[in-house]
Design an enzyme around this catalytic site. Structure first.
Site, PDB file in Angstrom:
ATOM      1  N   SER A  50       0.831  -1.199   0.000  1.00  0.00           N
ATOM      2  CA  SER A  50       0.000   0.000   0.000  1.00  0.00           C
ATOM      3  C   SER A  50       0.870   1.256   0.000  1.00  0.00           C
ATOM      4  O   SER A  50       1.721   1.423  -0.873  1.00  0.00           O
ATOM      5  CB  SER A  50      -0.966  -0.056   1.184  1.00  0.00           C
ATOM      6  OG  SER A  50      -1.953   0.936   1.085  1.00  0.00           O
ATOM      7  N   ASP A  64      -9.340  -3.648  -6.077  1.00  0.00           N
ATOM      8  CA  ASP A  64      -8.719  -2.779  -5.086  1.00  0.00           C
ATOM      9  C   ASP A  64      -9.268  -1.367  -5.229  1.00  0.00           C
ATOM     10  O   ASP A  64      -9.081  -0.720  -6.263  1.00  0.00           O
ATOM     11  CB  ASP A  64      -7.199  -2.789  -5.273  1.00  0.00           C
ATOM     12  CG  ASP A  64      -6.454  -2.118  -4.134  1.00  0.00           C
ATOM     13  OD1 ASP A  64      -7.090  -1.371  -3.371  1.00  0.00           O
ATOM     14  OD2 ASP A  64      -5.240  -2.343  -4.010  1.00  0.00           O
ATOM     15  N   HIS A  85      -7.004  -5.926  -0.910  1.00  0.00           N
ATOM     16  CA  HIS A  85      -5.936  -4.966  -0.627  1.00  0.00           C
ATOM     17  C   HIS A  85      -5.258  -5.303   0.701  1.00  0.00           C
ATOM     18  O   HIS A  85      -4.033  -5.339   0.793  1.00  0.00           O
ATOM     19  CB  HIS A  85      -6.507  -3.544  -0.595  1.00  0.00           C
ATOM     20  CG  HIS A  85      -5.485  -2.478  -0.371  1.00  0.00           C
ATOM     21  ND1 HIS A  85      -4.812  -1.869  -1.408  1.00  0.00           N
ATOM     22  CD2 HIS A  85      -5.005  -1.911   0.771  1.00  0.00           C
ATOM     23  CE1 HIS A  85      -3.970  -0.973  -0.921  1.00  0.00           C
ATOM     24  NE2 HIS A  85      -4.061  -0.975   0.403  1.00  0.00           N
TER      25      HIS A  85
END
Length: 364
Positions: free
Chosen positions: A174, A308, A337
């Site tokens: 991320s 996502d 995610h």
């Protein structure tokens, strides 16, 4: 109406009570260090090999999770020193405990040859009794808890704790992917073999579907969260664990190491620091850094999610168009995610295959 309300309250009460009973099992003394007792047969090794440390880095409290040697400077003086460090840079919140299964699987996959470490984000952990969130009040002037401060925090850690001749495999998740690109940009002398960017949040963050929802929360409403967070932090640990388990009850194959890791985050300072960092992400993660990507393209692997909401498929398509020669992949396994919730081992096995050849060439 009254009977319905009473029935609803009874049902809710039973759910919380059941969750707390499960939490009692997960957190009871002698139950294999909380949730790990139910994690897998590997849980015994989790306890034997994992080292959790708290240090000050750039004056801010920092949590480290380590598999393998705990001090690379000391290990460098041994007969057969480790030549490679696999370093995990987390998403936000930057709690290293979220990556325990992922890290353990990587460590085992290479027969424990290479240390696997994770560094949490500054201020994303509750202070132990002997420490405070910052070493000195002057630290706050440097904005170490902001996005740029977190990048400099990682650079300082590498400078202080990793010998210069150590080869690095960086794995970001991320916003950790954005931080890795900045690390490579700001210190090109680092010996990075490969950077694996998982569900990479590296551009147009506020414009993403999830960003459009979270921007007003993080930028304008985050102070409203502090009081509930403070009240939750006052609850007994077992009740916190029960509430976390209740909140995650719809995750079918939940990795139960998530429960103690999430409980550790229920602290008003941790939540405040994570939300402050998130507010800066929304305003600073804008255009993709094509120059840095192009410069290091042969060292980068991008792995995008098919569902996502932080980095939608369109971002993947744009990357493939702009860097057709790059190693840019789209998930075909339905991973979320937040893969650490239920697919840490699967993601680690994939990562192992992607970096195996690079590590093998290093031995030649």
């Amino acid at each position: 109406m009254r009977r319905r309300l009473i029935a609803l309250l009874k049902t809710r009460g039973r759910n919380v009570f059941a969750a707390q009973k499960d939490a009692d099992v997960l957190l009871a003394p002698g139950r294999a260090d909380s949730a790990e007792a139910m994690c897998s047969p590997k849980s015994e090794s989790f306890r034997e090999d994992a080292s959790m440390e708290h240090i000050y880095c750039r004056g801010a409290l920092t949590e480290l999770l380590k598999y393998g040697p705990k001090d690379l400077h000391a290990a460098a003086k041994t007969f057969n020193p480790p030549r490679v460090l696999i370093l995990i840079i987390p998403g936000n919140p930057g709690v290293v405990g979220f990556y325990k299964t992922f890290m353990w699987t990587l460590y085992q996959a290479f027969n424990r040859q290479y240390p696997v470490w994770s560094i949490g984000h500054a201020g994303h952990c509750a202070p132990p009794d002997s420490m405070d969130m910052v070493e000195d009040a002057s630290v706050m002037e440097e904005d170490v808890f902001g996005l740029n401060g977190q990048i400099e925090h990682k650079l300082a850690f590498l400078s202080e704790h990793v010998p210069r001749d150590t080869h690095l495999v960086l794995v970001g998740h991320s916003i950790g992917c954005y931080i890795i690109l900045q690390i490579m940009k700001r210190n090109p002398e680092l010996k990075v073999i490969k950077s694996v960017l998982l569900f990479p949040v590296i551009e147009r963050m506020a414009c993403s579907p999830q960003g459009q929802v979270m921007t007003p929360v993080l930028c304008r409403l985050r102070y409203a969260v502090y009081l509930p967070a403070f009240l939750l932090s006052l609850l007994p640990e077992k009740l916190k664990a029960g509430l976390v388990q209740l909140a995650l009850r719809n995750v079918y194959s939940l990795d139960t190491t998530m429960i103690p890791a999430t409980v550790s985050l229920i602290n008003v300072d941790c939540i405040g620091n994570a939300m402050y960092m998130g507010s800066q992400e929304m305003s600073l993660v804008l255009e993709r850094d094509n120059s840095t990507i192009r410069q290091h393209l042969n060292k980068l692997i991008f792995y995008y999610g098919a569902t996502d909401h932080w980095c939608p498929v369109q971002y993947y398509c744009d990357m493939r168009r702009d860097f057709p020669e790059g190693d840019i992949r789209l998930c075909e396994r339905g991973l979320r995610h937040a893969f650490v919730l239920d697919a840490g081992e699967e993601m680690a096995n994939m990562t192992t295959e992607w970096i195996r050849d690079d590590l093998r060439r290093l031995k030649q």
